[in-house]
Design a protein around this motif. Sequence first.
Motif, short mmCIF file in Angstrom:
data_model
loop_
_atom_site.label_atom_id
_atom_site.label_comp_id
_atom_site.label_asym_id
_atom_site.label_seq_id
_atom_site.Cartn_x
_atom_site.Cartn_y
_atom_site.Cartn_z
N UNK A 424 0.83 -1.21 0.00
CA UNK A 424 0.00 0.00 0.00
C UNK A 424 0.86 1.26 0.00
N UNK A 425 1.97 1.22 0.73
CA UNK A 425 2.86 2.40 0.75
C UNK A 425 3.43 2.67 -0.64
N UNK A 426 3.76 1.62 -1.37
CA UNK A 426 4.30 1.78 -2.73
C UNK A 426 3.25 2.41 -3.64
N UNK A 427 2.03 1.90 -3.60
CA UNK A 427 0.97 2.41 -4.46
C UNK A 427 0.67 3.88 -4.17
N UNK A 428 0.77 4.28 -2.91
CA UNK A 428 0.50 5.67 -2.53
C UNK A 428 1.63 6.60 -2.97
N UNK A 429 2.87 6.11 -2.91
CA UNK A 429 4.03 6.96 -3.20
C UNK A 429 4.34 7.11 -4.68
#
Length: 452
Positions: A424-429
């Motif tokens: 999720x952090x990757x998709x947001x960043x």
Amino acid sequence: MFSIFKAASHVNLIEDKDEVRKKYRYWRLRIFFGMYIGYAFFYLSRKSLTYILPVLMTSFNWTMADVGLFGSILYITYGLSKFLSGIIGDKSNPRYFMSIGLLMTGVLNVVFGASSSFLLFAFIWGLNGIFQGWGWPPCARLLTHWYHQSERGAWWGVWNTSHNVGGLIILWLAPPISIMLGWRAAMYLPGVICILGGFFLLFCLRDTPQSLGLPPIEKRNQVDDGIDVEKIAPEKELSTKEILFKYVLKNKFIWTLAVAYFFIYVIRTAVNDWGLLFLINVKGLSHLKAGIALGLFEIGGLCGSLVAGVMSDRVYNGRRGPVNVIYSASVIFALALVWFIPNASFWLASTSIFIIGFLIFGPQMLIGMAAAELSHKKAAGTATGFAGWFGYAGAAAGAYPFGLIATKWGWQGFFIGLAAAALLSVLILIPLWSIKSAGERDSEQKLEEAAS
């Protein structure tokens, strides 16, 4: 009583260019040294409880849920304090703000060591979280006022290793003291160190360059190029309303970074708080070997912060987004490595923990820096504090809730949850990959307006 926190007034600019260069060199090093040591000391009084938990669990017959509750209380109060202190810190003198915060966390560690009631423990530790929040905003203010955006990645990366140094010192200090002298002594010692550290910060730190008669950091090179100091216009000060609403709450980049921070801190906290028990109970390491292996989480974080800062400066020309995405995506594979290593393999466990630390502390550092740079340097404390509020909400989720996950669904469920957080952090960043700092965007806009 509160006038001591008021930001230092600007004084007349020094006209001697050689004196300006000399003072800039001296104060940049002195302030950086103070910030580094001071923030490392904050970690002594923040993580002191973490590394004596096995002794406390035995002494008071606590469960994993009880232990997780302490962590969640600290992270919730710390995260809230980080945001509120950021708002105050942007208009305050970091010299006194950070010094008093460190002194008070030391006092609370000593009081915790003298207590025996579960409710009193919880109250003191929550109060500790409030004063812990006084550490970050002054550093964000100093890093954005004393170090230029083109070099800030390296400076901020080195400063960020103070987390790891403080974590390592308390890791190697608290467990042996708690075993030899008891857990109370393991709380007293970091407390006393932090009280003395508060006076050390009072000696080292100052406020903005202008409070010492120096030009703002953006104009420092102009002095080197021969531009008259007297012609440098004073910086515009922002109101608290402008800082909070215009540059933070209405800034979509800050919100994006804050949500990503939540998931990064879930991983960082879960590994840090539960890693010792995982290595002992699942991978079959002794308490001593598990502690050494977990210590490499901090060493890995130290290396990862340095590499991430330099990489964002030199490879991506001051853009933090690409490094954040690369590091966060790699965390997923590092978590799988920890899960699948053979039991009782000390070296593989240590290596995999090192890799996770290397990767997770990169975005942990750069997201905070990006929040400062994508806002306004006068709003650096508020922007990073707001993102930090989300981050420590994630830390609270990585403490008590992940203790429950491990209890109900086992360690496999624990690691699946961490992998989901990393994804999720990757998709947001990803949308922030090509975003430049606010200063760069403003400069480009002015150039376009001039050209038109």
